[in-house]
Design a protein around this motif. Structure first.
Motif, PDB file in Angstrom:
ATOM      1  N   GLU A  69       0.487  -0.982  -0.410  1.00 10.90           N
ATOM      2  CA  GLU A  69       0.128   0.212  -0.100  1.00 10.90           C
ATOM      3  C   GLU A  69       0.650   1.066  -0.008  1.00 10.90           C
ATOM      4  N   LEU A  70       2.358   0.692   0.559  1.00  8.81           N
ATOM      5  CA  LEU A  70       2.715   2.256   0.894  1.00  8.81           C
ATOM      6  C   LEU A  70       3.768   3.112  -0.183  1.00  8.81           C
ATOM      7  N   ILE A  71       3.717   1.244  -1.294  1.00  6.30           N
ATOM      8  CA  ILE A  71       4.450   1.724  -2.901  1.00  6.30           C
ATOM      9  C   ILE A  71       3.141   2.057  -3.916  1.00  6.30           C
ATOM     10  N   HIS A  72       1.986   1.308  -3.578  1.00  9.29           N
ATOM     11  CA  HIS A  72       0.755   2.260  -4.177  1.00  9.29           C
ATOM     12  C   HIS A  72       0.847   3.969  -4.117  1.00  9.29           C
ATOM     13  N   PHE A  73       0.541   4.460  -2.628  1.00  8.87           N
ATOM     14  CA  PHE A  73       0.093   5.666  -2.463  1.00  8.87           C
ATOM     15  C   PHE A  73       1.640   6.482  -2.923  1.00  8.87           C
ATOM     16  N   VAL A  74       2.520   6.187  -2.786  1.00  9.97           N
ATOM     17  CA  VAL A  74       4.367   6.822  -3.550  1.00  9.97           C
ATOM     18  C   VAL A  74       3.403   7.246  -4.223  1.00  9.97           C
ATOM     19  N   ARG A  75       3.668   6.050  -5.210  1.00 13.47           N
ATOM     20  CA  ARG A  75       3.840   6.111  -6.666  1.00 13.47           C
ATOM     21  C   ARG A  75       2.213   7.139  -6.998  1.00 13.47           C
ATOM     22  N   LEU A  76       1.046   6.913  -6.728  1.00 10.62           N
ATOM     23  CA  LEU A  76      -0.081   7.624  -7.317  1.00 10.62           C
ATOM     24  C   LEU A  76       0.511   9.714  -6.200  1.00 10.62           C
ATOM     25  N   LEU A  77       0.886   9.218  -5.399  1.00  8.06           N
ATOM     26  CA  LEU A  77       1.136  11.072  -5.000  1.00  8.06           C
ATOM     27  C   LEU A  77       2.138  11.841  -6.016  1.00  8.06           C
ATOM     28  N   ALA A  78       3.656  11.116  -6.043  1.00 10.28           N
ATOM     29  CA  ALA A  78       4.040  10.975  -7.359  1.00 10.28           C
ATOM     30  C   ALA A  78       4.096  11.499  -8.868  1.00 10.28           C
ATOM     31  N   ALA A  79       2.835  10.965  -8.760  1.00 11.42           N
ATOM     32  CA  ALA A  79       2.116  11.401 -10.474  1.00 11.42           C
ATOM     33  C   ALA A  79       1.857  13.175  -9.914  1.00 11.42           C
ATOM     34  N   GLU A  80       0.807  13.135  -9.240  1.00 12.70           N
ATOM     35  CA  GLU A  80       0.103  14.192  -8.807  1.00 12.70           C
ATOM     36  C   GLU A  80       0.536  15.519  -8.750  1.00 12.70           C
ATOM     37  N   LEU A  81       2.286  16.132  -8.215  1.00 11.64           N
ATOM     38  CA  LEU A  81       3.213  16.554  -8.096  1.00 11.64           C
ATOM     39  C   LEU A  81       3.636  16.780  -8.388  1.00 11.64           C
ATOM     40  N   PRO A  82       3.421  18.767  -8.687  1.00 12.47           N
ATOM     41  CA  PRO A  82       4.216  18.724  -9.470  1.00 12.47           C
ATOM     42  C   PRO A  82       6.054  19.417  -9.490  1.00 12.47           C
ATOM     43  N   LEU A  83       6.295  19.196  -8.240  1.00  9.83           N
ATOM     44  CA  LEU A  83       7.579  18.983  -8.045  1.00  9.83           C
ATOM     45  C   LEU A  83       8.747  17.697  -7.231  1.00  9.83           C
ATOM     46  N   PRO A  84       9.996  17.949  -7.478  1.00 10.10           N
ATOM     47  CA  PRO A  84      10.206  16.086  -7.113  1.00 10.10           C
ATOM     48  C   PRO A  84      10.020  15.788  -5.945  1.00 10.10           C
ATOM     49  N   LEU A  85       9.558  14.403  -5.407  1.00 12.05           N
ATOM     50  CA  LEU A  85       9.561  13.771  -3.827  1.00 12.05           C
ATOM     51  C   LEU A  85      10.346  13.493  -3.577  1.00 12.05           C
ATOM     52  N   ILE A  86      11.074  13.534  -1.715  1.00 16.68           N
ATOM     53  CA  ILE A  86      11.320  12.836  -0.995  1.00 16.68           C
ATOM     54  C   ILE A  86      11.049  12.487   0.222  1.00 16.68           C
ATOM     55  N   LEU A  87      11.168  11.081   0.352  1.00 16.69           N
ATOM     56  CA  LEU A  87      10.028  10.216   1.706  1.00 16.69           C
ATOM     57  C   LEU A  87      10.990  10.931   2.716  1.00 16.69           C
ATOM     58  N   TYR A  88      10.340  10.702   3.955  1.00 15.79           N
ATOM     59  CA  TYR A  88      10.738  10.780   5.024  1.00 15.79           C
ATOM     60  C   TYR A  88      10.189   9.809   6.076  1.00 15.79           C
ATOM     61  N   ASN A  89      11.596   9.013   6.124  1.00 12.39           N
ATOM     62  CA  ASN A  89      11.486   7.982   6.855  1.00 12.39           C
ATOM     63  C   ASN A  89      11.460   8.148   8.675  1.00 12.39           C
ATOM     64  N   MET A 134       6.756   8.389  14.936  1.00 14.10           N
ATOM     65  CA  MET A 134       5.964   9.452  14.967  1.00 14.10           C
ATOM     66  C   MET A 134       4.364   8.342  13.750  1.00 14.10           C
ATOM     67  N   THR A 135       5.262   7.835  12.774  1.00 13.40           N
ATOM     68  CA  THR A 135       4.377   7.084  11.492  1.00 13.40           C
ATOM     69  C   THR A 135       4.204   6.153  11.859  1.00 13.40           C
ATOM     70  N   LYS A 136       4.708   5.064  13.334  1.00 16.56           N
ATOM     71  CA  LYS A 136       4.595   3.584  12.788  1.00 16.56           C
ATOM     72  C   LYS A 136       4.057   2.925  11.226  1.00 16.56           C
ATOM     73  N   VAL A 137       5.072   3.518  10.483  1.00 19.50           N
ATOM     74  CA  VAL A 137       5.737   2.881   9.182  1.00 19.50           C
ATOM     75  C   VAL A 137       6.264   2.935   9.003  1.00 19.50           C
ATOM     76  N   ARG A 138       7.621   2.371   8.574  1.00 24.81           N
ATOM     77  CA  ARG A 138       9.034   2.629   7.907  1.00 24.81           C
ATOM     78  C   ARG A 138       9.201   2.122   6.575  1.00 24.81           C
ATOM     79  N   PHE A 139       9.458   3.404   5.920  1.00 23.03           N
ATOM     80  CA  PHE A 139       9.641   2.747   4.179  1.00 23.03           C
ATOM     81  C   PHE A 139      11.142   1.574   4.563  1.00 23.03           C
ATOM     82  N   GLU A 140      10.353  -0.018   4.336  1.00 23.17           N
ATOM     83  CA  GLU A 140      11.209  -1.318   4.177  1.00 23.17           C
ATOM     84  C   GLU A 140      12.622  -0.653   3.055  1.00 23.17           C
TER      85      GLU A 140
END
Length: 315
Positions: A121-141, A145-151
């Motif tokens: 789901e995290l991969i799907h989320f980032v793919r969807l988000l990155a496609a919609e954004l007008p600027l480069p995206l940096i991930l924040y592990n 705080m979030t209970k989830v990490r980018f494995e």
């Protein structure tokens, strides 16, 4: 592959606090002093609306005002990164578009922080988000705080997304950081930065590209100096500055709760005359006993005179 107009940043990127003058009002003069402090201090970029910036506690109106004011003041002197982490993707996209219009250079997102996402789901989320954004995206592990990490296996997939250009790792796990640096080598434009400043020197030795360190807004020269010393191979200077940075980190342990890190930063900046230390509701700033402990650290490190000039957090 490369992100949309991405110019890779290496060095020190302070995650700015958000100076407040009320529950939904900026301390405008304090914000202006803070921005000039770090830009004049030689940092390599600014990051607003991260954890130190109390982003989840701020109204969307105030977040937009902050973005516009910071970008207008910086005037392209250094890149501005904007945190867009949200539980609603539509709001993250809207804030990202606001940041692009204001002149920011990159966006930053942690995983959505209410429903813990599975890695697919995290991969799907980032793919969807990155496609919609007008600027480069940096991930924040930021699993604390979030209970989830980018494995690492997830990062290996996300490195392939053109508009995803780097990772800020605040996990404090140096083995994880090492793995992330290795994965970044798949892209010439991918960068990995360390969050916890007590590990800045070690992260650079592991091949990291810099630090997104809260203390860099208190004493920018220590952090940029450490980075420069690392680049020229001056290990003695690196060790000296890393020790100072670790001593400064005692301001983060004054309080007992997770909010103590932000309170410590804001309190130190208030003592230094930069901005007010008011917190976004429902949190409150340190009271006098805690303020005095923060002041004692600043005095010991030679950052403040022994006799207090200003005891209150209001400027």
């Amino acid at each position: 592959m490369s992100g949309k107009s991405w110019q890779p940043v290496e060095g020190i990127i302070p995650p700015l606090v958000t100076p407040l003058a009320g529950p939904d009002a900026l301390d405008v003069a304090g914000l202006e002093r803070l921005v000039e402090r770090v830009v004049q201090g030689g940092v390599h970029a600014l990051f607003i609306l991260g954890t130190s910036g109390e982003a989840p506690s701020l109204s969307y109106r105030l977040r937009r005002e902050l973005i516009q004011r910071v970008c207008a003041q910086v005037r392209g002197r250094v890149p501005v990164w904007v945190g867009i982490t949200d539980t609603a993707m539509a709001e993250a996209v809207a804030l990202g578009r606001c940041a692009a219009e204001a002149g920011a250079q990159a966006l930053v997102t942690a995983p959505p922080y209410y429903f813990p996402a599975g890695q697919p789901e995290l991969i799907h989320f980032v793919r969807l988000l990155a496609a919609e954004l007008p600027l480069p995206l940096i991930l924040y592990n930021m699993p604390q705080m979030t209970k989830v990490r980018f494995e690492p296996e997830t990062l290996a997939e996300l490195v392939r997304i053109e508009n995803v250009v780097g990772l800020k790792d605040s996990s404090g796990d140096l083995e994880y950081f090492r793995r992330a640096v290795e994965l970044a080598r798949a892209r010439s434009d991918w960068r990995v930065w360390i969050g916890p400043e007590e590990w800045l020197a070690e992260a650079l030795e592991l091949g990291g590209h810099g630090g997104v360190n809260g203390g860099a807004q208190i004493v920018p020269a220590w952090f940029t100096g450490l980075y420069d010393a690392h680049c020229r191979g001056d290990r003695a200077r690196v060790k000296e500055l890393q020790n100072r940075i670790r001593q400064l980190g005692r301001i983060y342990t004054v309080g007992r709760h997770a909010s103590a890190v932000v309170k410590g930063l804001k309190c130190a900046l208030a003592w230094l005359g930069v901005c007010r230390d008011e917190m976004a509701p429902p949190f409150e700033p340190f009271r006098d006993p805690e303020r005095e402990r923060v002041r004692a650290v600043l005095v010991e490190l030679g950052l403040l005179e022994k006799e207090p000039v200003e005891k209150s957090g209001t400027l």
